[in-house]
Design a protein around this motif. Structure first.
Motif, PDB file in Angstrom:
ATOM      1  N   VAL A  44       0.897  -1.300   0.150  1.00  0.00           N
ATOM      2  CA  VAL A  44       0.182  -0.309  -0.036  1.00  0.00           C
ATOM      3  C   VAL A  44       0.677   1.421   0.167  1.00  0.00           C
ATOM      4  N   LEU A  45       2.008   1.214   0.810  1.00  0.00           N
ATOM      5  CA  LEU A  45       2.608   2.381   0.946  1.00  0.00           C
ATOM      6  C   LEU A  45       4.166   1.825   0.428  1.00  0.00           C
ATOM      7  N   PRO A  46       4.531   2.272  -0.726  1.00  0.00           N
ATOM      8  CA  PRO A  46       6.001   1.655  -0.995  1.00  0.00           C
ATOM      9  C   PRO A  46       7.195   2.414  -0.610  1.00  0.00           C
ATOM     10  N   HIS A  47       6.906   3.508  -0.189  1.00  0.00           N
ATOM     11  CA  HIS A  47       8.155   4.212   0.456  1.00  0.00           C
ATOM     12  C   HIS A  47       8.300   3.590   1.897  1.00  0.00           C
ATOM     13  N   LEU A  48       9.516   2.797   2.013  1.00  0.00           N
ATOM     14  CA  LEU A  48       9.915   2.160   3.229  1.00  0.00           C
ATOM     15  C   LEU A  48       9.462   2.684   4.579  1.00  0.00           C
ATOM     16  N   PRO A  49       9.971   3.870   4.655  1.00  0.00           N
ATOM     17  CA  PRO A  49       9.771   4.709   6.126  1.00  0.00           C
ATOM     18  C   PRO A  49       8.254   4.528   6.353  1.00  0.00           C
ATOM     19  N   ASP A  50       7.469   4.857   5.449  1.00  0.00           N
ATOM     20  CA  ASP A  50       6.010   5.128   5.642  1.00  0.00           C
ATOM     21  C   ASP A  50       5.309   3.449   5.748  1.00  0.00           C
ATOM     22  N   ALA A  51       5.866   2.700   5.199  1.00  0.00           N
ATOM     23  CA  ALA A  51       5.301   1.160   5.407  1.00  0.00           C
ATOM     24  C   ALA A  51       6.217   0.640   6.815  1.00  0.00           C
ATOM     25  N   GLU A  52       7.073   0.955   7.195  1.00  0.00           N
ATOM     26  CA  GLU A  52       7.705   0.893   8.297  1.00  0.00           C
ATOM     27  C   GLU A  52       6.735   1.321   9.678  1.00  0.00           C
ATOM     28  N   ASP A  53       6.144   2.534   9.442  1.00  0.00           N
ATOM     29  CA  ASP A  53       5.294   3.248  10.482  1.00  0.00           C
ATOM     30  C   ASP A  53       4.161   2.357  10.454  1.00  0.00           C
ATOM     31  N   ALA A  54       3.325   2.161   9.182  1.00  0.00           N
ATOM     32  CA  ALA A  54       2.303   1.314   9.070  1.00  0.00           C
ATOM     33  C   ALA A  54       2.588   0.030   9.872  1.00  0.00           C
ATOM     34  N   CYS A  55       3.580  -0.654   9.545  1.00  0.00           N
ATOM     35  CA  CYS A  55       3.961  -1.925  10.043  1.00  0.00           C
ATOM     36  C   CYS A  55       3.910  -1.731  11.713  1.00  0.00           C
ATOM     37  N   GLN A  56       4.610  -1.084  12.383  1.00  0.00           N
ATOM     38  CA  GLN A  56       4.646  -0.490  13.671  1.00  0.00           C
ATOM     39  C   GLN A  56       3.013  -0.627  13.834  1.00  0.00           C
ATOM     40  N   GLU A  57       2.213   0.191  13.780  1.00  0.00           N
ATOM     41  CA  GLU A  57       0.771   0.431  13.939  1.00  0.00           C
ATOM     42  C   GLU A  57       0.290  -1.023  13.800  1.00  0.00           C
ATOM     43  N   ALA A  58       0.680  -1.716  12.739  1.00  0.00           N
ATOM     44  CA  ALA A  58      -0.360  -3.105  12.551  1.00  0.00           C
ATOM     45  C   ALA A  58       0.290  -3.802  13.799  1.00  0.00           C
ATOM     46  N   LEU A  59       1.516  -3.983  14.245  1.00  0.00           N
ATOM     47  CA  LEU A  59       1.936  -5.004  15.226  1.00  0.00           C
ATOM     48  C   LEU A  59       1.329  -4.511  16.525  1.00  0.00           C
ATOM     49  N   PRO A 114      -4.676  12.353  -7.978  1.00  0.00           N
ATOM     50  CA  PRO A 114      -4.805  11.260  -7.974  1.00  0.00           C
ATOM     51  C   PRO A 114      -5.143  10.354  -9.349  1.00  0.00           C
ATOM     52  N   ARG A 115      -5.689  11.219 -10.023  1.00  0.00           N
ATOM     53  CA  ARG A 115      -6.036  10.633 -11.506  1.00  0.00           C
ATOM     54  C   ARG A 115      -4.825  10.586 -12.261  1.00  0.00           C
ATOM     55  N   THR A 116      -3.735  11.308 -11.981  1.00  0.00           N
ATOM     56  CA  THR A 116      -2.658  11.302 -12.916  1.00  0.00           C
ATOM     57  C   THR A 116      -1.575  10.782 -12.265  1.00  0.00           C
ATOM     58  N   THR A 117      -1.602  10.181 -10.988  1.00  0.00           N
ATOM     59  CA  THR A 117      -0.580   9.757 -10.290  1.00  0.00           C
ATOM     60  C   THR A 117      -0.358   7.955 -10.908  1.00  0.00           C
ATOM     61  N   SER A 118       0.826   7.964 -10.905  1.00  0.00           N
ATOM     62  CA  SER A 118       1.307   6.387 -11.731  1.00  0.00           C
ATOM     63  C   SER A 118       1.547   5.540 -10.585  1.00  0.00           C
ATOM     64  N   VAL A 119       0.899   4.311 -10.667  1.00  0.00           N
ATOM     65  CA  VAL A 119       0.890   3.420  -9.736  1.00  0.00           C
ATOM     66  C   VAL A 119       2.616   2.781 -10.213  1.00  0.00           C
ATOM     67  N   ILE A 120       2.634   2.932 -11.361  1.00  0.00           N
ATOM     68  CA  ILE A 120       4.030   2.300 -12.003  1.00  0.00           C
ATOM     69  C   ILE A 120       5.390   3.084 -11.394  1.00  0.00           C
ATOM     70  N   ALA A 121       4.875   4.509 -11.106  1.00  0.00           N
ATOM     71  CA  ALA A 121       6.079   4.995 -10.377  1.00  0.00           C
ATOM     72  C   ALA A 121       6.294   4.982  -9.138  1.00  0.00           C
ATOM     73  N   GLY A 122       5.472   4.008  -8.316  1.00  0.00           N
ATOM     74  CA  GLY A 122       6.028   3.592  -7.028  1.00  0.00           C
ATOM     75  C   GLY A 122       4.935   4.050  -5.779  1.00  0.00           C
ATOM     76  N   THR A 123       3.782   4.573  -6.588  1.00  0.00           N
ATOM     77  CA  THR A 123       2.897   5.079  -5.600  1.00  0.00           C
ATOM     78  C   THR A 123       1.474   4.427  -5.813  1.00  0.00           C
ATOM     79  N   ARG A 124       0.630   4.043  -4.770  1.00  0.00           N
ATOM     80  CA  ARG A 124      -0.703   3.832  -4.733  1.00  0.00           C
ATOM     81  C   ARG A 124      -1.677   5.044  -4.424  1.00  0.00           C
ATOM     82  N   LEU A 125      -1.525   6.169  -4.635  1.00  0.00           N
ATOM     83  CA  LEU A 125      -2.016   7.232  -4.465  1.00  0.00           C
ATOM     84  C   LEU A 125      -3.323   7.274  -4.810  1.00  0.00           C
TER      85      LEU A 125
END
Length: 188
Positions: A44-59, A114-125
């Motif tokens: 969901v959040l390809p930027h590692l620091p953001d994903a780590e924050d979410a992971c900590q919240e999940a745990l 959000p309509r022009t943000t590319s998922v391929i570019a590394g975001t799921r915005l």
């Protein structure tokens, strides 16, 4: 020494022991599932620091809500839903923070369209914005749709997780896709 990953049966057993109040089992469980939870959050959040924050919240959520796992399905499937929800919550928090004003007082920061943000570019915005929009009027479609189309869970497993009949889940996913398509394409 590299630790061998625990299998689903071993994780289920650790989760049962943790539910019963075994603190050592809870610690072992959280340690064992952290890489899996981080991978879910990175989906969901390809930027590692953001994903780590979410992971900590999940745990933290898993530790606090371990009693919510009913034991009907695999613990890892329940954990997956908690991690997805934590990643979405982290995204919402980040989106709200992004509307702050520029430190040099040039006005509000421009948010990516959000309509022009590319998922391929590394975001799921674009996907996350679409899910936020759908959730306002049709919250019942969002979780089944994410579990099926983003994480590829089988319909039967989704039905168990959301506690709905299989036909209902398939209909929710179908309707959710119909609502998401125009949001993902954007308007011309």
């Amino acid at each position: 020494m590299v630790e061998e990953a625990l299998g689903p049966d071993e994780l289920d057993e650790l989760a049962r022991r943790a539910q019963a109040g075994d603190r050592d089992a809870l610690e072992a469980l959280l340690t064992a599932i952290r890489p899996r939870a981080l991978n879910v959050c990175r989906g969901v959040l390809p930027h590692l620091p953001d994903a780590e924050d979410a992971c900590q919240e999940a745990l933290i959520n898993i530790a606090n809500k371990i009693g919510g796992w009913g034991g009907r399905g695999r613990f890892t499937t329940w954990m997956h839903v908690v991690a997805v929800n934590s990643a979405r919550s982290t995204y919402r928090r980040m989106r709200n923070q992004a509307t702050a004003t520029d430190p040099q007082d040039f006005g509000p920061l421009d948010r990516p369209d959000p309509r022009t943000t590319s998922v391929i570019a590394g975001t799921r915005l674009d996907l996350l914005e679409a899910m936020e929009t759908i959730e306002r009027d049709h919250p019942q479609f969002v979780e089944p749709l994410l579990l099926r189309d983003v994480y590829g869970l089988p319909y039967e497993e989704i039905a168990r997780l959301v506690g709905a009949p299989l036909g209902t889940v398939k209909a929710q996913i179908h309707h959710g896709r119909k609502l998401a398509r125009p949001l993902l394409r954007g308007s011309e």
